[in-house]
Design a protein around this motif. Structure first.
Motif, PDB file in Angstrom:
ATOM      1  N   MET A  36     100.250 -40.364  30.461  1.00 56.31           N
ATOM      2  CA  MET A  36      99.342 -40.542  29.552  1.00 56.31           C
ATOM      3  C   MET A  36      99.574 -39.614  28.456  1.00 56.31           C
ATOM      4  O   MET A  36      99.714 -38.277  28.638  1.00 56.31           O
ATOM      5  CB  MET A  36      97.839 -40.437  29.881  1.00 56.31           C
ATOM      6  N   PHE A  37      99.203 -39.996  27.159  1.00 57.34           N
ATOM      7  CA  PHE A  37      99.044 -38.961  25.921  1.00 57.34           C
ATOM      8  C   PHE A  37      97.878 -39.351  25.148  1.00 57.34           C
ATOM      9  O   PHE A  37      97.199 -40.303  25.086  1.00 57.34           O
ATOM     10  CB  PHE A  37     100.571 -39.415  24.758  1.00 57.34           C
ATOM     11  N   TYR A  38      97.226 -38.115  24.818  1.00 57.18           N
ATOM     12  CA  TYR A  38      95.916 -37.936  24.290  1.00 57.18           C
ATOM     13  C   TYR A  38      96.036 -36.930  23.455  1.00 57.18           C
ATOM     14  O   TYR A  38      96.048 -35.873  23.453  1.00 57.18           O
ATOM     15  CB  TYR A  38      94.917 -37.671  25.261  1.00 57.18           C
ATOM     16  N   ASN A  39      95.439 -37.206  22.196  1.00 61.28           N
ATOM     17  CA  ASN A  39      95.226 -36.490  20.998  1.00 61.28           C
ATOM     18  C   ASN A  39      93.692 -36.290  21.154  1.00 61.28           C
ATOM     19  O   ASN A  39      92.980 -37.146  21.023  1.00 61.28           O
ATOM     20  CB  ASN A  39      95.330 -37.069  19.632  1.00 61.28           C
ATOM     21  N   VAL A  40      93.147 -35.109  21.693  1.00 62.05           N
ATOM     22  CA  VAL A  40      92.037 -34.787  21.870  1.00 62.05           C
ATOM     23  C   VAL A  40      90.967 -34.278  20.929  1.00 62.05           C
ATOM     24  O   VAL A  40      89.719 -33.995  21.240  1.00 62.05           O
ATOM     25  CB  VAL A  40      91.906 -33.701  23.289  1.00 62.05           C
ATOM     26  N   GLU A  41      91.305 -34.196  19.696  1.00 65.77           N
ATOM     27  CA  GLU A  41      90.656 -33.938  18.552  1.00 65.77           C
ATOM     28  C   GLU A  41      90.003 -32.615  18.524  1.00 65.77           C
ATOM     29  O   GLU A  41      88.845 -32.431  18.951  1.00 65.77           O
ATOM     30  CB  GLU A  41      89.498 -35.007  18.205  1.00 65.77           C
ATOM     31  N   ASN A  42      90.817 -31.654  18.243  1.00 73.20           N
ATOM     32  CA  ASN A  42      90.219 -30.369  18.113  1.00 73.20           C
ATOM     33  C   ASN A  42      89.573 -29.579  19.264  1.00 73.20           C
ATOM     34  O   ASN A  42      88.378 -29.461  19.296  1.00 73.20           O
ATOM     35  CB  ASN A  42      89.377 -30.174  16.848  1.00 73.20           C
ATOM     36  N   LEU A  43      90.367 -29.576  20.327  1.00 74.33           N
ATOM     37  CA  LEU A  43      89.885 -28.719  21.405  1.00 74.33           C
ATOM     38  C   LEU A  43      89.913 -27.287  21.259  1.00 74.33           C
ATOM     39  O   LEU A  43      90.824 -26.673  21.497  1.00 74.33           O
ATOM     40  CB  LEU A  43      90.374 -29.225  22.775  1.00 74.33           C
ATOM     41  N   PHE A  44      89.007 -26.641  20.740  1.00 70.91           N
ATOM     42  CA  PHE A  44      88.762 -25.442  20.433  1.00 70.91           C
ATOM     43  C   PHE A  44      87.844 -24.333  21.275  1.00 70.91           C
ATOM     44  O   PHE A  44      86.791 -25.182  21.829  1.00 70.91           O
ATOM     45  CB  PHE A  44      88.560 -25.262  18.946  1.00 70.91           C
ATOM     46  N   ASP A  45      87.996 -23.125  21.814  1.00 68.79           N
ATOM     47  CA  ASP A  45      87.098 -22.486  22.361  1.00 68.79           C
ATOM     48  C   ASP A  45      86.301 -21.803  21.196  1.00 68.79           C
ATOM     49  O   ASP A  45      86.045 -22.402  20.174  1.00 68.79           O
ATOM     50  CB  ASP A  45      87.530 -21.391  23.307  1.00 68.79           C
ATOM     51  N   THR A  46      85.327 -21.186  21.678  1.00 69.28           N
ATOM     52  CA  THR A  46      84.184 -20.331  20.815  1.00 69.28           C
ATOM     53  C   THR A  46      84.556 -18.962  19.974  1.00 69.28           C
ATOM     54  O   THR A  46      83.773 -18.457  19.709  1.00 69.28           O
ATOM     55  CB  THR A  46      82.917 -20.465  21.353  1.00 69.28           C
ATOM     56  N   GLU A  47      85.898 -18.728  20.589  1.00 65.68           N
ATOM     57  CA  GLU A  47      86.176 -17.196  20.304  1.00 65.68           C
ATOM     58  C   GLU A  47      87.163 -17.076  19.151  1.00 65.68           C
ATOM     59  O   GLU A  47      88.022 -17.845  18.837  1.00 65.68           O
ATOM     60  CB  GLU A  47      87.111 -16.552  21.620  1.00 65.68           C
ATOM     61  N   ASN A  48      86.856 -16.214  18.457  1.00 66.54           N
ATOM     62  CA  ASN A  48      87.751 -15.939  16.976  1.00 66.54           C
ATOM     63  C   ASN A  48      89.243 -15.500  17.367  1.00 66.54           C
ATOM     64  O   ASN A  48      89.293 -14.419  18.001  1.00 66.54           O
ATOM     65  CB  ASN A  48      86.961 -15.074  16.130  1.00 66.54           C
ATOM     66  N   ASP A  49      89.991 -16.056  16.796  1.00 66.86           N
ATOM     67  CA  ASP A  49      91.376 -15.763  16.891  1.00 66.86           C
ATOM     68  C   ASP A  49      91.778 -15.354  15.253  1.00 66.86           C
ATOM     69  O   ASP A  49      92.216 -16.270  14.540  1.00 66.86           O
ATOM     70  CB  ASP A  49      92.455 -17.013  17.395  1.00 66.86           C
ATOM     71  N   PRO A  50      92.079 -14.007  15.079  1.00 71.00           N
ATOM     72  CA  PRO A  50      92.402 -13.619  13.838  1.00 71.00           C
ATOM     73  C   PRO A  50      93.703 -14.167  13.406  1.00 71.00           C
ATOM     74  O   PRO A  50      93.983 -14.148  12.164  1.00 71.00           O
ATOM     75  CB  PRO A  50      92.418 -11.997  13.839  1.00 71.00           C
ATOM     76  N   ALA A  51      94.623 -14.686  14.269  1.00 71.64           N
ATOM     77  CA  ALA A  51      95.833 -15.255  13.712  1.00 71.64           C
ATOM     78  C   ALA A  51      95.880 -16.501  13.359  1.00 71.64           C
ATOM     79  O   ALA A  51      96.987 -17.126  12.562  1.00 71.64           O
ATOM     80  CB  ALA A  51      97.067 -14.852  15.078  1.00 71.64           C
ATOM     81  N   THR A  52      94.550 -17.295  13.580  1.00 67.42           N
ATOM     82  CA  THR A  52      94.582 -18.681  13.154  1.00 67.42           C
ATOM     83  C   THR A  52      93.431 -18.814  12.214  1.00 67.42           C
ATOM     84  O   THR A  52      92.377 -18.007  12.261  1.00 67.42           O
ATOM     85  CB  THR A  52      94.814 -19.454  14.496  1.00 67.42           C
ATOM     86  N   GLU A  53      93.547 -20.268  11.660  1.00 68.13           N
ATOM     87  CA  GLU A  53      92.366 -20.499  11.040  1.00 68.13           C
ATOM     88  C   GLU A  53      91.538 -21.497  11.725  1.00 68.13           C
ATOM     89  O   GLU A  53      91.430 -22.730  11.722  1.00 68.13           O
ATOM     90  CB  GLU A  53      93.056 -21.459   9.835  1.00 68.13           C
ATOM     91  N   ASP A  54      90.654 -20.786  12.725  1.00 70.23           N
ATOM     92  CA  ASP A  54      89.807 -21.502  13.573  1.00 70.23           C
ATOM     93  C   ASP A  54      88.224 -21.090  13.098  1.00 70.23           C
ATOM     94  O   ASP A  54      87.453 -21.317  14.044  1.00 70.23           O
ATOM     95  CB  ASP A  54      90.022 -21.087  15.019  1.00 70.23           C
ATOM     96  N   ASP A  55      87.957 -20.699  12.032  1.00 72.40           N
ATOM     97  CA  ASP A  55      86.638 -20.179  11.704  1.00 72.40           C
ATOM     98  C   ASP A  55      85.566 -21.587  11.911  1.00 72.40           C
ATOM     99  O   ASP A  55      84.568 -21.044  12.099  1.00 72.40           O
ATOM    100  CB  ASP A  55      86.783 -19.608  10.296  1.00 72.40           C
ATOM    101  N   GLU A  56      86.175 -22.567  11.361  1.00 75.06           N
ATOM    102  CA  GLU A  56      85.382 -23.591  11.452  1.00 75.06           C
ATOM    103  C   GLU A  56      84.613 -24.191  12.659  1.00 75.06           C
ATOM    104  O   GLU A  56      83.591 -24.815  12.945  1.00 75.06           O
ATOM    105  CB  GLU A  56      85.761 -24.949  10.603  1.00 75.06           C
ATOM    106  N   PHE A  57      85.621 -23.644  13.912  1.00 76.36           N
ATOM    107  CA  PHE A  57      85.112 -23.899  15.065  1.00 76.36           C
ATOM    108  C   PHE A  57      84.552 -22.742  15.881  1.00 76.36           C
ATOM    109  O   PHE A  57      84.823 -22.616  17.211  1.00 76.36           O
ATOM    110  CB  PHE A  57      86.119 -24.475  15.958  1.00 76.36           C
ATOM    111  N   LEU A  58      83.692 -21.704  15.082  1.00 73.25           N
ATOM    112  CA  LEU A  58      82.906 -20.551  15.789  1.00 73.25           C
ATOM    113  C   LEU A  58      81.619 -21.068  15.750  1.00 73.25           C
ATOM    114  O   LEU A  58      81.228 -22.024  14.855  1.00 73.25           O
ATOM    115  CB  LEU A  58      83.515 -19.552  14.923  1.00 73.25           C
TER     116      LEU A  58
END
Length: 349
Positions: A36-58
Motif C-alpha cells: 500500500m502507498f499512502y500520502n497521509v497529508e502532513n503528519l506532523f508532531d507538535t514539537e518545533n524543529d528549528p531546522a524545518t518550516e514546521d511553524d504552521e503545525f505547532l
C-alpha cells in the motif's frame, strides 16, 4: 446393503476432505503480499524543529495543531491500514508527508498496532524545506529487508534544489526478490510546468537505477516504482518511466483508472491520479520465463471505502475526507486516497 451405504458415505467423506486439502493447498501456494502507498497529508508532531518550516503545525501556528488532533490523526491512519489489510495489515506500506521518524514510531506505539509489534521502519530525514519525508514500514514477520538507500539526482544537488529523495528498498518475498522505489516528487503548485525539470530528473534517475538493478540481478528483476509523483499518468515525466528501453519496459497499473476519470486526489472538482504504481513487465503473468512473485492490473486498486470520502459540496460527487480543508480543521484522514497492489506468490510458476 448397509455395507454399500457405509462405503458410499466413506467415499463421500474422503472426497470432501481431499477437495478441502486441494483448496487449502492452492490458497497456501497463492499467498498474497499486499503493498500500500499512502500520502497521509502532513503528519506532523507538535514539537518545533528549528531546522524545518514546521511553524504552521505547532499549537500556536496557523493550523492550531495540538496533541489531541495529532493523536486523532495517528488513530485515523491506523484505521486505514487495518481496513486496507482487511484486518491483516499489509506487508509493505509506503508513506509520504511525514515530518520525521518519531511520528512513525508514534503510529506504531500509540495505536493498536503496538499490540502486534510486527512492523519495522525504514526512514531518513529529507532535505525538504518543510521537513516532510518518504518512508515505509514493513512486516518483519513475513518479508525480509535486504538493503535500502536514499537516492537523489546530482543535477538537483548542483542546482541546490531541496526536495524529497527516492527511497530504494530490496526485499526478500518468499524465495523471490522485490526492488521497490518510493517517490514523492515536487509539487505542480504554480502551474503544470512548476517543478517539471526536477520531476524529469527524478524520472531519469529511476530509469538509470532500474537498469543498474537489471545489470546486477538479471533480466527477471521484479521492480516497482510507486508514490505520489505529482504528475498525471499521461505526463512527459511518467512517460520516461513507462517507455520501452533496452533494459525492459514498465506498465502503469493506474492508467485505466485515470482514463475512466477516477483518481486519488480531487482538485477543483476533477479527480487526478498523482498516486501511482508502475511495475516492470517481469511482474506480469504474461512474462512466463520469470518465475516467482507476480501481479496484474486486476490486483491494483484505489482504496476508497465510504469512511475515506466526504460529500463535495462545492462540486458534484465526493472527495477525500481530508484532515484540513484549506486552513479549516475537519478531522478527516487525508486529501489523498491510498493505492493498493497485491503481489501473488505461487511456487513453481
Amino acid at each position: 446393503m448397509l455395507y454399500r451405504i457405509l462405503l458410499r458415505i466413506l467415499l463421500l467423506i474422503i472426497c470432501i476432505v481431499s477437495n478441502f486439502k486441494v483448496v487449502t493447498s492452492q490458497e497456501n501456494a497463492r499467498r498474497k503480499c499486499r503493498f500500500m502507498f499512502y500520502n497521509v497529508e502532513n503528519l506532523f508532531d507538535t514539537e518545533n524543529d528549528p531546522a524545518t518550516e514546521d511553524d504552521e503545525f505547532l499549537p500556536g501556528g496557523e493550523r492550531r495543531w495540538n496533541a489531541n488532533r495529532y493523536r486523532q490523526k495517528l488513530q485515523s491512519i491506523y484505521k486505514v491500514i487495518t481496513a486496507a489489510g482487511q484486518w491483516d495489515p499489509p506487508e509493505i506500506i509506503g508513506i509520504c508527508e511525514v515530518e520525521n521518524k518519531k511520528v512513525i514510531d508514534d503510529l506504531l506505539t500509540l495505536t493498536p498496532l503496538n499490540v502486534q509489534s510486527i512492523y519495522d521502519i525504514v526512514h531518513e530525514d529529507s532535505d525538504d524545506p518543510r521537513g516532510i519525508d518518504v518512508c515505509l514500514i514493513y512486516r518483519k514477520d513475513r518479508i525480509k529487508l535486504l538493503y535500502y538507500k536514499y537516492i537523489y539526482p546530482h543535477s538537483l544537488y548542483y542546482q541546490k534544489i531541496r526536495t524529497r529523495k527516492i527511497l530504494y528498498t530490496k526485499f526478500l518475498v518468499e524465495d523471490d526478490t522485490l526492488h521497490l522505489f518510493l517517490n514523492h516528487w515536487p509539487s505542480r503548485r504554480g502551474g503544470v510546468l512548476a517543478g517539471e525539470g526536477s520531476r524529469i530528473a527524478l524520472a531519469n534517475l529511476l530509469r538509470q537505477q532500474s537498469d543498474s538493478v537489471r545489470n546486477s540481478s538479471g533480466e527477471c528483476s521484479k521492480i516497482i516504482f510507486a508514490g505520489d509523483f505529482n504528475s498525471l499518468p499521461s505526463s512527459d515525466e511518467i512517460k520516461v518511466l513507462t517507455a520501452s528501453g533496452e533494459k525492459g519496459s514498465f506498465l502503469n497499473l493506474g492508467m485505466s483508472h485515470f482514463l475512466r476519470g477516477t483518481g486519488t486526489y480531487k482538485y477543483e472538482g476533477i479527480w487526478e491520479m498523482p498516486d501511482q504504481i508502475i511495475v516492470s513487465k517481469t511482474l506480469l503473468p504474461d512474462f512466463q520465463r520469470c518465475k516467482g512473485i507476480y501481479t496484474s492490473e486486476d490486483f491494483f486498486e484505489i482504496f476508497s471505502p465510504d469512511f475515506l470520502l466526504l460529500r463535495d459540496r462545492k462540486f458534484s460527487g465526493q472527495k477525500p475526507f481530508s484532515t484540513y480543508s484549506g486552513y479549516s480543521y475537519q478531522g478527516g484522514f487525508s486529501d489523498h486516497l491510498p493505492v493498493i497492489l497485491d503481489l501473488v506468490v505461487q511456487p513453481g510458476r
